[in-house]
Write an enzyme that holds these catalytic residues in place. Structure first.
Site, short mmCIF file in Angstrom:
data_model
loop_
_atom_site.label_atom_id
_atom_site.label_comp_id
_atom_site.label_asym_id
_atom_site.label_seq_id
_atom_site.Cartn_x
_atom_site.Cartn_y
_atom_site.Cartn_z
N ARG A 1 0.75 -1.15 -0.08
CA ARG A 1 0.06 -0.07 0.00
C ARG A 1 0.81 1.16 0.13
O ARG A 1 2.18 1.28 0.33
CB ARG A 1 -0.73 -0.10 1.14
CG ARG A 1 -1.98 -1.13 1.26
CD ARG A 1 -2.48 -1.16 2.71
NE ARG A 1 -3.20 0.05 2.96
CZ ARG A 1 -3.58 0.29 3.98
NH1 ARG A 1 -3.23 -0.43 5.27
NH2 ARG A 1 -4.09 1.69 4.60
N LYS B 1 -2.89 -7.87 10.85
CA LYS B 1 -4.18 -7.63 11.47
C LYS B 1 -5.38 -7.27 10.27
O LYS B 1 -6.44 -7.25 10.41
CB LYS B 1 -4.28 -6.44 12.54
CG LYS B 1 -4.09 -5.01 12.07
CD LYS B 1 -4.05 -4.11 13.29
CE LYS B 1 -3.77 -2.74 12.47
NZ LYS B 1 -4.75 -2.27 12.06
N ASP B 2 -4.57 -6.84 9.16
CA ASP B 2 -5.80 -6.31 8.08
C ASP B 2 -6.07 -7.38 7.12
O ASP B 2 -6.87 -7.43 6.35
CB ASP B 2 -5.06 -5.37 7.04
CG ASP B 2 -4.83 -4.12 7.82
OD1 ASP B 2 -5.56 -3.73 8.77
OD2 ASP B 2 -3.86 -3.16 7.52
N ARG C 1 -13.40 -2.56 18.10
CA ARG C 1 -12.62 -3.10 19.19
C ARG C 1 -12.10 -2.13 20.31
O ARG C 1 -12.52 -2.45 21.44
CB ARG C 1 -11.53 -4.21 18.74
CG ARG C 1 -10.62 -4.80 19.70
CD ARG C 1 -9.39 -5.25 19.00
NE ARG C 1 -8.48 -4.26 18.54
CZ ARG C 1 -7.63 -3.29 19.31
NH1 ARG C 1 -7.57 -3.51 20.54
NH2 ARG C 1 -6.90 -2.60 18.78
N ARG C 2 -11.40 -1.10 19.76
CA ARG C 2 -11.16 -0.15 20.82
C ARG C 2 -12.27 0.60 21.61
O ARG C 2 -12.29 1.00 22.81
CB ARG C 2 -10.21 0.86 20.10
CG ARG C 2 -8.79 0.05 19.70
CD ARG C 2 -7.85 1.16 19.11
NE ARG C 2 -6.66 0.57 18.69
CZ ARG C 2 -6.00 0.81 17.62
NH1 ARG C 2 -6.58 1.54 16.59
NH2 ARG C 2 -4.91 0.28 17.10
N ARG D 1 -10.20 8.58 10.57
CA ARG D 1 -9.53 8.02 9.49
C ARG D 1 -8.40 8.91 9.01
O ARG D 1 -8.09 9.88 9.52
CB ARG D 1 -10.56 7.96 8.17
CG ARG D 1 -11.75 7.06 8.49
CD ARG D 1 -11.48 5.63 8.29
NE ARG D 1 -10.44 5.16 7.23
CZ ARG D 1 -10.94 4.96 5.99
NH1 ARG D 1 -12.42 4.95 5.85
NH2 ARG D 1 -10.19 4.58 5.02
N ARG E 1 -3.89 11.63 11.52
CA ARG E 1 -4.33 11.65 12.85
C ARG E 1 -3.68 12.43 13.87
O ARG E 1 -4.27 13.06 14.66
CB ARG E 1 -4.36 10.12 13.02
CG ARG E 1 -5.11 9.15 12.03
CD ARG E 1 -5.27 7.75 12.43
NE ARG E 1 -5.96 7.02 11.50
CZ ARG E 1 -6.51 5.87 11.66
NH1 ARG E 1 -6.17 5.26 12.75
NH2 ARG E 1 -6.96 5.00 10.82
N CYS F 1 -11.81 -7.39 11.41
CA CYS F 1 -11.27 -6.31 12.02
C CYS F 1 -12.27 -5.28 12.49
O CYS F 1 -12.20 -4.20 13.01
CB CYS F 1 -9.87 -5.57 11.57
SG CYS F 1 -10.41 -4.76 9.75
#
Length: 309
Positions: free
Chosen positions: A10, A81-82, A134-135, A152, A158, A245
């Site tokens: 990516r 995790k993705d 999740r968080r 995002r 961020r 996820c």
């Protein structure tokens, strides 16, 4: 034997940093190999809607896998995790690199960092940025008086939004901040008892075509046995729950003294109900441990929580 390899990545700074790490290690182990990085845009990079709207599974990986099938790249570097827990037929993950810090991090504005900042010290009504269910669920359980706001953009974006005052705090992965050289922005790492990480968090997975023996031979040298065992356990747990996820599921395994310990949880989106448990066993039980813990949580009501999400 191939004399060149194309790495698919990516285009974010973090993704390119991780791909650059893999490239450097491969070059060190295979000095004669010509290795380059090809940037592949994924739907998760292009779309601006919340991940819960565009769909979580594969939004950061599908186009990379398409490029593997098309032969445009020889390997894809993913944040594990993705990567969906079911790998498409014809592809494999021959290497899972040594894990970085898997914990989540509380990130505050630079001028507001105290000597020992914590989630408990945030003021009532503080705005916390996270795009992770999740968080969000775990944070709501810890501090139901906080305001969670979708977040995002890449890490730099961020952090800029935080420092501009759009948020009072962020929840980010320690691993990404450390890999980007932004360790100083970690105000406080959150213990796994307080905030259980995502499945695969902190690990890098390298995906290849099953039939590409040369690529597999090259990247398999980067595989870290204990990280792989931990991630096999976690991914089996997630797969057995049928989640991705973008569901409030967490799972974290640790390998110590020839044993695997897996902690897992499922929550409702508001964090009002959380089902959590732990299981441990021998190294050769990795996948079975994940399946057994998932079954245990489902029997305790996790199926209803997942349906509500």
């Amino acid at each position: 034997m191939k004399n060149s390899l194309v790495i698919g990545s990516r285009g974010s700074k973090l993704a390119l940093t991780q791909s650059g790490m893999v490239k450097a290690e491969l070059e060190l182990l295979n000095p004669s190999l010509d290795i380059r990085i090809e940037i592949i845009k994924t739907s998760g990079d292009v779309k601006t809607e919340p991940l819960s709207v565009i769909g979580g599974k594969g939004v950061f990986t599908k186009e990379l896998e398409d490029a593997l099938f098309d032969g445009r790249i020889d390997l894809a570097v993913h944040s594990l995790k993705d990567l969906p827990t079911i790998v498409p037929e014809g592809l494999a993950i021959p290497a899972i690199c040594k894990r970085e810090d898997p914990r989540d991090a509380l990130v505050l504005r630079l001028r507001e960092r105290g000597s020992q900042p914590s989630v408990e010290d945030l003021p009532k009504g503080a705005i916390v940025g996270t795009s992770s269910p999740r968080r969000l669920a775990q944070l709501k359980q810890l501090r139901g008086d906080l305001v969670c706001k979708d977040l995002r953009g890449n890490v730099d974006t961020r952090l800029r939004k935080l420092d501009e005052g759009q948020y009072d705090a962020l929840l980010l992965a320690c691993a990404g901040l450390r890999r980007l050289g932004l360790e100083q922005r970690i105000s406080a790492p959150l213990s796994t008892s307080q905030m259980l990480p995502a499945v695969g968090q902190g690990a890098i997975g390298i995906e290849t075509r099953v039939a590409d023996e040369a690529a597999i031979a090259a990247v398999s040298k980067l595989d870290h046995k204990f990280t792989r065992l931990a991630c096999i356990t976690e991914r089996a747990f997630l797969r057995a729950l049928g989640g991705g996820c973008q569901l409030p599921i967490a799972g974290h395994a640790v390998v110590r003294e020839k044993r695997i310990r897996l902690d897992g949880l499922v929550a409702d989106p508001d964090g009002k109900q959380i089902v959590r448990d732990r299981i441990s066993g021998s190294l050769d039980e990795a996948e079975d441990l994940g399946n057994r813990l998932a079954k245990r949580l489902l029997e305790r009501g996790a199926d209803k929580l997942l349906a509500s999400a």
